[in-house]
Design an enzyme around this catalytic site. Structure first.
Site, PDB file in Angstrom:
ATOM      1  N   HIS A  99       0.834  -1.168  -0.070  1.00  0.00           N
ATOM      2  CA  HIS A  99      -0.062   0.109   0.129  1.00  0.00           C
ATOM      3  C   HIS A  99       0.891   1.254  -0.190  1.00  0.00           C
ATOM      4  CE1 HIS A  99       0.647  -0.844   4.313  1.00  0.00           C
ATOM      5  NE2 HIS A  99       0.547   0.732   4.538  1.00  0.00           N
ATOM      6  N   HIS A 101       1.791   3.619   2.142  1.00  0.00           N
ATOM      7  CA  HIS A 101       2.521   4.206   3.251  1.00  0.00           C
ATOM      8  C   HIS A 101       4.063   3.948   3.157  1.00  0.00           C
ATOM      9  CE1 HIS A 101      -1.096   4.305   6.197  1.00  0.00           C
ATOM     10  NE2 HIS A 101      -1.285   5.237   5.349  1.00  0.00           N
ATOM     11  N   ASP A 103       6.127   2.454   4.807  1.00  0.00           N
ATOM     12  CA  ASP A 103       6.616   1.217   5.411  1.00  0.00           C
ATOM     13  C   ASP A 103       6.501   0.153   4.434  1.00  0.00           C
ATOM     14  OD1 ASP A 103       4.044   1.167   5.707  1.00  0.00           O
ATOM     15  OD2 ASP A 103       4.055   0.429   7.963  1.00  0.00           O
ATOM     16  N   HIS A 162      -6.805  -1.321   6.271  1.00  0.00           N
ATOM     17  CA  HIS A 162      -5.649  -0.364   6.990  1.00  0.00           C
ATOM     18  C   HIS A 162      -5.576   0.994   6.125  1.00  0.00           C
ATOM     19  CE1 HIS A 162      -2.061   1.053   8.739  1.00  0.00           C
ATOM     20  NE2 HIS A 162      -1.553   0.960   7.623  1.00  0.00           N
ATOM     21  N   CYS A 181      -0.233  -4.792   6.545  1.00  0.00           N
ATOM     22  CA  CYS A 181      -0.960  -4.043   7.701  1.00  0.00           C
ATOM     23  C   CYS A 181      -2.473  -4.414   7.407  1.00  0.00           C
ATOM     24  CB  CYS A 181      -0.753  -2.604   7.312  1.00  0.00           C
ATOM     25  SG  CYS A 181       1.007  -2.136   7.817  1.00  0.00           S
ATOM     26  N   LYS A 184      -3.318  -7.775  11.588  1.00  0.00           N
ATOM     27  CA  LYS A 184      -2.732  -7.536  13.009  1.00  0.00           C
ATOM     28  C   LYS A 184      -2.170  -9.024  13.633  1.00  0.00           C
ATOM     29  CE  LYS A 184      -2.625  -4.016  14.003  1.00  0.00           C
ATOM     30  NZ  LYS A 184      -1.828  -2.843  13.610  1.00  0.00           N
ATOM     31  N   ASN A 193      -2.284   2.368  13.797  1.00  0.00           N
ATOM     32  CA  ASN A 193      -2.720   3.595  12.965  1.00  0.00           C
ATOM     33  C   ASN A 193      -3.919   3.342  12.187  1.00  0.00           C
ATOM     34  OD1 ASN A 193      -2.544   6.166  11.527  1.00  0.00           O
ATOM     35  ND2 ASN A 193      -0.690   5.355  10.467  1.00  0.00           N
ATOM     36  N   HIS A 223       3.280  -6.029  10.840  1.00  0.00           N
ATOM     37  CA  HIS A 223       4.236  -5.488  11.987  1.00  0.00           C
ATOM     38  C   HIS A 223       3.909  -6.557  12.962  1.00  0.00           C
ATOM     39  CE1 HIS A 223       4.726  -1.465  10.570  1.00  0.00           C
ATOM     40  NE2 HIS A 223       3.372  -1.360  10.387  1.00  0.00           N
TER      41      HIS A 223
END
Length: 244
Positions: A99, A101, A103, A162, A181, A184, A193, A223
């Site tokens: 995506h 973002h 990271d 997310h 993301c 989870k 976030n 993560h």
């Protein structure tokens, strides 16, 4: 998001280690999943969250390397790239972006300069275009299946979560699902976030993931510790609790 202080637990208990985990630098590690597939874990200081460990995937076959997501900054991406080329003797040929973002794609411009083919969902590309970020060369709307050195790679956009553009990547021969993301870890107590989240679509998207890839044996979140399909169910529970 797991902080740096919790990383050692994640590293040694997150996935079956077939060989010793590889420290590239203080900013990035490799954790072998099998003989040609690795989890890459990198650290970056995120405002409001501190130093966070982010997951990505690395597949090496026949001297060629495929990456799913980059570390959250260019210097760490360069460290990872240099290790792959010099120590693992592999040419990075393909990058898949989960995506928009940092990271997932902060290192994409560097890799594009190195001639790496970059792939993302069309929604990611559109967001990047509108925000002045680098865009992938190859785009897909719903699904993209391709061969990487004799192994199948299945990229899917199943809906928002997310972020509105998040995709998942599945390696059917190894039954590895990179959820990013959208998914989870079991240690997550909340959704993390949610600034760019589509909370309405998220549970529906997870339901589609569960139905589309029921044979997944290893599920990798963006993560934290990897696991099985229980991560999908845990993520659904977190969404239910978030609504309450």
């Amino acid at each position: 998001m797991p902080t740096f202080a919790t990383f050692l637990l994640l590293l040694f208990f997150g996935l079956p280690a077939f060989t010793q985990n590889i420290k590239i630098s203080d900013h990035v590690f490799l954790s072998p999943i099998n003989e040609h597939t690795y989890l890459h874990v990198s650290f970056h200081e995120f405002e409001g969250f501190g130093k966070v460990a982010s997951n990505g995937l690395l597949v090496i076959k026949n001297g060629k390397a495929l990456l799913v997501d980059t570390p959250a900054d260019e210097p760490t991406t360069i460290e990872l790239y240099d290790y792959i080329t010099s120590e693992l003797n592999a040419q990075v040929t393909t990058l898949i972006i989960g995506h928009y973002h940092a990271d997932c794609m902060a290192g994409m411009p560097f890799l594009q300069e190195k001639g790496v083919e970059t792939i993302s969902g069309s929604k990611t590309s559109s967001i990047c275009k509108n925000t002045g970020k680098a865009q992938s060369q190859r785009k897909f709307k719903k699904a993209l299946n391709f061969d990487f050195e004799g192994s199948k790679v299945d990229c899917r956009y199943l809906g928002g979560g997310h972020t509105e553009d998040n995709i998942v990547v599945y390696l059917p021969e190894e039954k590895i699902l990179f959820g990013g993301c959208l998914v989870k870890s079991l240690s997550s107590k909340n959704l993390g976030n949610t600034e760019d989240a589509d909370l309405k679509a998220w549970p529906k998207t997870l339901n589609k993931v569960e139905k589309t890839f029921p044979m997944s044996k290893i599920v990798i979140p963006g993560h934290g510790r990897s696991g099985g399909m229980d991560l999908i169910l845990h993520s659904m529970d977190l969404l239910k609790n978030h609504k309450k």
